[in-house]
Design a protein around this motif. Structure first.
Motif, short mmCIF file in Angstrom:
data_model
loop_
_atom_site.label_atom_id
_atom_site.label_comp_id
_atom_site.label_asym_id
_atom_site.label_seq_id
_atom_site.Cartn_x
_atom_site.Cartn_y
_atom_site.Cartn_z
N VAL A 216 0.62 -1.17 0.05
CA VAL A 216 -0.54 -0.21 0.20
C VAL A 216 1.12 0.91 -0.03
O VAL A 216 0.80 2.35 -0.40
CB VAL A 216 -1.07 -0.40 1.27
CG1 VAL A 216 -1.35 1.87 1.19
CG2 VAL A 216 -1.52 -0.95 0.83
N VAL A 217 2.05 1.03 0.54
CA VAL A 217 2.77 2.43 0.85
C VAL A 217 3.73 2.74 -0.31
O VAL A 217 3.45 3.73 -0.77
CB VAL A 217 3.52 2.52 2.49
CG1 VAL A 217 4.54 3.55 2.51
CG2 VAL A 217 2.65 2.95 3.62
N ALA A 218 4.22 1.19 -0.73
CA ALA A 218 5.10 1.70 -2.21
C ALA A 218 4.21 1.75 -3.02
O ALA A 218 4.81 3.09 -4.10
CB ALA A 218 5.73 -0.13 -2.00
N ASP A 219 3.01 1.71 -3.70
CA ASP A 219 2.04 1.79 -4.14
C ASP A 219 1.61 3.22 -4.30
O ASP A 219 1.76 4.47 -5.06
CB ASP A 219 0.68 1.57 -4.15
CG ASP A 219 1.16 0.08 -4.97
OD1 ASP A 219 1.66 -0.63 -5.25
OD2 ASP A 219 -0.15 -0.96 -4.38
N GLY A 220 1.57 3.78 -3.25
CA GLY A 220 0.76 5.18 -2.46
C GLY A 220 2.20 6.42 -3.37
O GLY A 220 2.23 7.32 -3.96
N VAL A 221 4.12 5.56 -2.95
CA VAL A 221 4.48 6.51 -2.82
C VAL A 221 5.31 6.52 -4.15
O VAL A 221 5.25 8.26 -5.26
CB VAL A 221 6.04 5.54 -2.07
CG1 VAL A 221 7.44 7.06 -2.63
CG2 VAL A 221 5.88 6.21 -0.61
N ARG A 222 5.03 5.43 -4.84
CA ARG A 222 5.00 5.90 -6.63
C ARG A 222 4.26 6.22 -6.66
O ARG A 222 4.55 7.25 -8.42
CB ARG A 222 5.49 4.08 -7.10
CG ARG A 222 5.72 3.72 -8.95
CD ARG A 222 6.55 4.57 -9.43
NE ARG A 222 7.27 3.38 -8.95
CZ ARG A 222 8.25 3.15 -9.07
NH1 ARG A 222 9.41 4.57 -8.85
NH2 ARG A 222 9.36 2.14 -8.66
N ALA A 223 2.84 6.49 -7.25
CA ALA A 223 1.78 6.82 -7.63
C ALA A 223 1.83 8.45 -7.45
O ALA A 223 1.74 9.17 -8.19
CB ALA A 223 0.57 6.64 -6.96
N SER A 224 3.36 8.97 -6.77
CA SER A 224 3.04 10.55 -6.75
C SER A 224 4.03 10.66 -6.67
O SER A 224 4.73 12.01 -5.95
CB SER A 224 2.29 10.49 -4.45
OG SER A 224 1.93 9.97 -4.15
N GLY A 225 5.04 9.87 -6.81
CA GLY A 225 6.52 10.57 -8.04
C GLY A 225 8.22 10.30 -6.71
O GLY A 225 8.68 11.05 -7.22
N GLY A 226 7.58 9.63 -6.17
CA GLY A 226 8.52 9.12 -4.94
C GLY A 226 9.60 8.08 -5.86
O GLY A 226 8.95 6.67 -6.37
#
Length: 188
Positions: free
Chosen positions: A46-56
């Protein structure tokens, strides 16, 4: 900033995934790099997906025994031989540590970084994200340790407790402002 996040690889309900996604979005939009256990399951996913989707960026540090669960689409993936090596690498590759909801592995990682900080072996900020009061019991125990003289320094010098992702990043920004190292320079 490279932010190490300790958290669970278990599949959890919305009460934990929603705040984790919000935190991940702040991390990614802030241009930070997630340094985490590298798993592509549960709250870690969940966190990795969110970071990736937000440009991190994603730096996964997994361990041989969990290789089959490692996320493939990372910017960097390191596989260590054992858990002790993994913990040391997670700490050395980060500038701050944030602890989200997790099980025994998360608790082990969190207590180790607190012990190392207690002994002055690193100065990195450690933040406990207390989603839904998940860490209330641990916080109570830590305060008891402080009150009864088991901690050689104030609890607030070891860990910051945050109620949400915005409070985590406010503390990290405050910590970075009070640190005299150039931005992006890992601390001891």
């Amino acid at each position: 900033m490279h932010i190490c996040v300790f958290l669970s690889a278990a599949d959890l309900g919305e009460r934990y995934t929603r705040p984790a996604r919000e935190f991940a979005e702040l991390l990614g939009k802030g241009g930070h790099t997630l340094v985490w256990g590298g798993s592509d399951s549960g709250l870690m996913k969940v966190v990795a997906d969110g970071v990736r989707a937000s440009g991190g960026r994603l730096v996964g540090i997994s361990v041989e025994l969990l290789r089959e669960h490692a996320r493939e689409d990372t910017d960097e993936l390191v596989i260590t031989e054992n858990l002790a090596e993994r913990k040391a690498l997670l700490l050395s590759r980060s500038e701050a540590i944030v602890v989200l909801a997790g099980g025994l592995g998360t608790l082990d990682e969190a207590t180790e970084v607190l012990e190392l900080r207690k002994h002055g072996l690193h100065r990195k900020p450690v933040v406990l994200l207390n989603t839904e009061g998940f860490y209330d019991g641990l916080i109570l125990q830590l305060r008891r340790m402080e009150d009864e003289g088991f901690l050689p320094l104030p609890l607030t010098d070891l860990v910051h407790i945050a109620a949400d992702g915005a409070a985590v990043f406010a503390h990290l920004e405050e910590s970075a402002a009070s640190d005299h190292r150039p931005p992006g320079t890992p601390g001891p």
